[in-house]
Design an enzyme around this catalytic site. Sequence first.
Site: not given
Length: 176
Positions: A55, A60, A103-104, A145-146, A149
């Site tokens: 995702g 991000q 996480c990226l 998670h998204e 963010h």
Amino acid sequence: MSKRTHTRRGTARPIRHLGDPVLRTECDPVRTFDAALERLVDDMFVTMYEEEGAGLAANQVGVGLRVFVYDCEDDKGRRHIGHVVNPRLVAADGETLVEPEGCLSVPGLRFATPRHAHAAVEGVDMKGKPVHVEGTGYFARCLQHECGHLDGSVYIDVLSGDARREAMRAIRNLRR
């Protein structure tokens, strides 16, 4: 090899890492549904696939708008691929599962993170059409998670106790 299945064209954008203020700022709602939004979604898919993520939220890649894309499986092995504009997490319930999460924007680190086993998100697609996305297992984790963010948080914010101390220590060590 990437799991590229999103058929639109796009350009990979640089991932913003922890410490960048855009990750700690609540994103603004999308008000204009146009070619620029479609391009953002396309670019986010390309970026997510190149970085091998499940995702990706718009902040991000440095864009402070409420948009995320996803491509991940639920606990029954069903693959979910899509995007949500102006998402609202309308359900996060069921058993709390503590599993490794990464996480990226916090590359190379994974920590046991508590998330609800079920989640539902409502919003619209890039054309403004209503969307309801619901999932269990890893997909529920991704939705939570998204959405986090877009509210200006990262997954380490849901950690507590020893897990949080371990995460903060690892992040400090990365920055040395």
